[in-house]
Design a protein around this motif. Structure first.
Motif: not given
Length: 77
Positions: A18-19, A25-27, A32-33, A67-69
């Protein structure tokens, strides 16, 4: 990659789906290492410290808000 910093770590590849979609989408540029390594061998997550989300330092606060959301609404992060 010198200006990218780790903002979060995840134990398994399914936790980032999801992240990843939201960041694309936010550009927001991200990395992701260890994603591929842990996708192939999930037990390697312990040895490598998980999948590390790295973002540019200029996007750090914006990604932290995302992340908080997610954490408040989905309880997955």
């Amino acid at each position: 990659m010198d200006h990218f910093q780790t903002i979060a770590s995840f134990n398994f590849a399914h936790e980032i789906i999801v992240l990843k979609s939201i960041l694309q989408n936010e550009g927001i540029p991200f990395l992701f290492q260890n994603e591929n390594l842990i996708s192939i061998d999930p037990l390697a997550s312990i040895a490598y410290g998980g999948i590390h989300l790295k973002v540019h330092k200029n996007d750090f606060e914006r990604v932290q808000n995302i992340l908080d959301e997610l954490n408040n609404n989905l309880k997955i992060v």
